[in-house]
Design an enzyme around this catalytic site. Sequence first.
Site, PDB file in Angstrom:
ATOM      1  N   LYS A 134       0.867  -1.186   0.000  1.00 43.66           N
ATOM      2  CA  LYS A 134       0.000   0.000   0.000  1.00 43.66           C
ATOM      3  C   LYS A 134       0.892   1.220   0.000  1.00 43.66           C
ATOM      4  CE  LYS A 134      -4.398   1.107   0.186  1.00 43.66           C
ATOM      5  NZ  LYS A 134      -5.545   0.321  -0.294  1.00 43.66           N
ATOM      6  N   ASP A 174      -6.990   4.356  -4.513  1.00 48.19           N
ATOM      7  CA  ASP A 174      -7.654   4.212  -3.215  1.00 48.19           C
ATOM      8  C   ASP A 174      -8.287   5.584  -2.952  1.00 48.19           C
ATOM      9  OD1 ASP A 174      -7.801   2.179  -0.788  1.00 48.19           O
ATOM     10  OD2 ASP A 174      -7.413   4.106   0.148  1.00 48.19           O
TER      11      ASP A 174
HETATM   12  P1  NDP Z   1     -12.904   7.934  -2.819  1.00 46.02           P
HETATM   13  O1  NDP Z   1     -11.825   8.903  -2.633  1.00 46.02           O
HETATM   14  O2  NDP Z   1     -13.474   7.730  -4.183  1.00 46.02           O
HETATM   15  O3  NDP Z   1     -14.130   8.249  -1.846  1.00 46.02           O
HETATM   16  C1  NDP Z   1     -13.932   8.305  -0.477  1.00 46.02           C
HETATM   17  C2  NDP Z   1     -15.255   8.644   0.191  1.00 46.02           C
HETATM   18  O4  NDP Z   1     -15.111   8.468   1.602  1.00 46.02           O
HETATM   19  C3  NDP Z   1     -15.671  10.082  -0.023  1.00 46.02           C
HETATM   20  O5  NDP Z   1     -17.068  10.171   0.006  1.00 46.02           O
HETATM   21  C4  NDP Z   1     -15.040  10.776   1.191  1.00 46.02           C
HETATM   22  O6  NDP Z   1     -15.679  11.982   1.571  1.00 46.02           O
HETATM   23  C5  NDP Z   1     -15.229   9.740   2.264  1.00 46.02           C
HETATM   24  N1  NDP Z   1     -14.141   9.873   3.264  1.00 46.02           N
HETATM   25  C6  NDP Z   1     -12.815   9.710   3.047  1.00 46.02           C
HETATM   26  N2  NDP Z   1     -12.111   9.941   4.176  1.00 46.02           N
HETATM   27  C7  NDP Z   1     -13.027  10.273   5.090  1.00 46.02           C
HETATM   28  C8  NDP Z   1     -12.921  10.612   6.453  1.00 46.02           C
HETATM   29  N3  NDP Z   1     -11.732  10.677   7.079  1.00 46.02           N
HETATM   30  N4  NDP Z   1     -14.092  10.886   7.112  1.00 46.02           N
HETATM   31  C9  NDP Z   1     -15.292  10.821   6.479  1.00 46.02           C
HETATM   32  N5  NDP Z   1     -15.438  10.495   5.171  1.00 46.02           N
HETATM   33  C10 NDP Z   1     -14.327  10.229   4.507  1.00 46.02           C
HETATM   34  O7  NDP Z   1     -12.337   6.543  -2.250  1.00 46.02           O
HETATM   35  P2  NDP Z   1     -12.831   5.058  -2.519  1.00 46.02           P
HETATM   36  O8  NDP Z   1     -14.304   5.022  -2.729  1.00 46.02           O
HETATM   37  O9  NDP Z   1     -11.940   4.460  -3.536  1.00 46.02           O
HETATM   38  O10 NDP Z   1     -12.459   4.359  -1.127  1.00 46.02           O
HETATM   39  C11 NDP Z   1     -13.384   4.248  -0.057  1.00 46.02           C
HETATM   40  C12 NDP Z   1     -12.951   3.127   0.866  1.00 46.02           C
HETATM   41  O11 NDP Z   1     -12.905   1.893   0.136  1.00 46.02           O
HETATM   42  C13 NDP Z   1     -11.560   3.272   1.500  1.00 46.02           C
HETATM   43  O12 NDP Z   1     -11.591   2.697   2.780  1.00 46.02           O
HETATM   44  C14 NDP Z   1     -10.680   2.419   0.586  1.00 46.02           C
HETATM   45  O13 NDP Z   1      -9.529   1.976   1.255  1.00 46.02           O
HETATM   46  C15 NDP Z   1     -11.625   1.274   0.288  1.00 46.02           C
HETATM   47  N6  NDP Z   1     -11.345   0.482  -0.902  1.00 46.02           N
HETATM   48  C16 NDP Z   1     -11.211   1.076  -2.120  1.00 46.02           C
HETATM   49  C17 NDP Z   1     -10.965   0.296  -3.228  1.00 46.02           C
HETATM   50  C18 NDP Z   1     -10.894   0.868  -4.590  1.00 46.02           C
HETATM   51  O14 NDP Z   1     -10.785   0.093  -5.542  1.00 46.02           O
HETATM   52  N7  NDP Z   1     -10.999   2.163  -4.785  1.00 46.02           N
HETATM   53  C19 NDP Z   1     -10.784  -1.151  -3.117  1.00 46.02           C
HETATM   54  C20 NDP Z   1     -11.034  -1.675  -1.796  1.00 46.02           C
HETATM   55  C21 NDP Z   1     -11.282  -0.872  -0.740  1.00 46.02           C
HETATM   56  P3  NDP Z   1     -14.931  13.378   1.338  1.00 46.02           P
HETATM   57  O15 NDP Z   1     -14.990  13.605  -0.153  1.00 46.02           O
HETATM   58  O16 NDP Z   1     -15.693  14.381   2.125  1.00 46.02           O
HETATM   59  O17 NDP Z   1     -13.519  13.215   1.835  1.00 46.02           O
HETATM   60  O1  2IT Z   2      -7.865  -1.554  -0.815  1.00 48.17           O
HETATM   61  C1  2IT Z   2      -7.805  -2.031  -1.960  1.00 48.17           C
HETATM   62  O2  2IT Z   2      -7.945  -3.241  -2.173  1.00 48.17           O
HETATM   63  C2  2IT Z   2      -7.579  -1.104  -3.079  1.00 48.17           C
HETATM   64  N1  2IT Z   2      -7.511   0.103  -2.870  1.00 48.17           N
HETATM   65  C3  2IT Z   2      -7.392  -1.638  -4.467  1.00 48.17           C
HETATM   66  C4  2IT Z   2      -5.984  -2.107  -4.679  1.00 48.17           C
HETATM   67  C5  2IT Z   2      -5.651  -2.519  -6.093  1.00 48.17           C
HETATM   68  O3  2IT Z   2      -4.483  -2.848  -6.305  1.00 48.17           O
HETATM   69  O4  2IT Z   2      -6.519  -2.528  -6.974  1.00 48.17           O
END
Ligand code: NDP
Ligand code: 2IT
Length: 454
Positions: A134, A174
């Site tokens: 990561k 992420d």
């Molecule tokens: P994005 O940046 O697209 O969206 C993040 C969302 O979460 C936004 O709505 C944001 O709101 C909110 N958020 C982020 N930090 C905070 C915080 N500290 N407090 C409150 N709200 C918060 O990210 P993703 O959708 O890609 O990721 C969301 C989650 O999913 C994370 O935990 C990530 O690790 C996990 N994840 C993502 C993957 C991926 O493929 N993208 C894969 C697997 C897991 P705001 O805009 O106000 O900050």
């Molecule tokens: O938390 C996760 O699994 C991710 N942000 C996606 C990682 C990836 O390599 O696609």
Amino acid sequence: MSSPANNEIRQEIERFMAKVIKRNPGESEFHQAVREVAHSVIPFTFDHPVYRKEKILERLTEPDRIIIFRVSWEDDEGNVRADRAWRVQFNNSIGPYKGGLRFHPTVNQSILKFLGFEQVFKNSLTTLPMGGGKGGANFDPKGKSDREVMRFCQSMMTELYRHIGARTDVPAGDIGVGAREIGYLFGQYKRLRNEFDGILTGKGLAFGGSLIRTEATGYGTVYFMENMLKHRGDGLKGKKCTVSGSGNVAIYTIEKLLDLGATAITASDSGGTIHDPNGIDREKLAWIKELKEVRRGRISEYAEHFGCEYLPGKRPWVVPCDLAFPSATQNELDGEDARTLVDNGCIGVAEGANMPSDADAVSVFQEAKIMYGPGKAANAGGVAVSGLEQSQNSSRIAWTRDEVDGKLNKIMDDIHEQCVIYGGADDGYVDYVNGSNIGGFVKVANAMVGYGIV
Ligand code: NDP
Ligand code: 2IT
């Protein structure tokens, strides 16, 4: 836990955790992630002593290496900025390091270590050959122009490029890192190396990206929930769902819920929650996509536009629902939230985010015996399709949408099956925490045993 054997196991867990805390002072998120795994894996190693003899968990909780570097860049006003970036290369026993990059002002080493550690188990569960890593930076993309984000990404890659590679370490997105950032990062890598290689996933379709990667985490989380429900003889049709976040994972969770006959009634961001009792339909979802992916606005605007309730500063867990999908960030759902959910009739939780439920919340779900799918199992669809993107890049072909979606669906079935094998109890309840921790551990541990002492 009353027998002497259980006492011995408990003491071993406490001894082990005391060492982890001493070696990693102040890293509370990392301790939290390790503790959860230790509670599943240490009892398992009492039945499989080779893993204890070879000190697999001790070695698995020490990252292979961490690279820390400065990222200097210039903003639109000509001010010089200096941020800090990391790449945590956690474990490459079963494949090249693989995991996302996070850009958020709260990013620190503890958070990236917890995420890298979780990724090792998650990637193993996908059945694909991927190690865990990561990275990220404390850079805040909010309010920055495209050109500022581009300059930051180019400067970051100017250091990162020497540490990654298609057979070494393959980053992805992420929080705060989506298609725009991956494009800038890939463009700079290609320029520095003069090589067109699958060194990042989540790429644009024009330059080696895979269909369904954008949707994969959200879709996969819903497929995982569907599997948990099916296992109990239930289904998604007609279920009311609360979703947190409004980013990549939340948006495609809401989309797949609609496809499968369920309804999302909330979305949120760090400012608050919208509650739309009529459900977020396709037209409203298209509006959210435009709001978040193009205009980069706030979710409160949804409430103004569609005339529904906005709960400033609140998370969605106060809204009664059948199913909950935490899809924003770590520790966004605590014990009190969990009790509220259970008291209001929630029967299942699938984590789109990584470690969104804190340890108290997990205990509440498990004591109430509701379905609880932890992130490393439920949200593995994202990295799984990243793995499929790597396969397509190495073989220089592109699969159709249906082909990728079919493979994603099958992988989510396989992950669920591993959880049932390692976490199923006699009374029919599936402990998905034990299931995913042990299921993810075994393959990595066997590889490490095979390598000898490295
Ligand atoms: P994005 O940046 O697209 O969206 C993040 C969302 O979460 C936004 O709505 C944001 O709101 C909110 N958020 C982020 N930090 C905070 C915080 N500290 N407090 C409150 N709200 C918060 O990210 P993703 O959708 O890609 O990721 C969301 C989650 O999913 C994370 O935990 C990530 O690790 C996990 N994840 C993502 C993957 C991926 O493929 N993208 C894969 C697997 C897991 P705001 O805009 O106000 O900050
Ligand atoms: O938390 C996760 O699994 C991710 N942000 C996606 C990682 C990836 O390599 O696609």
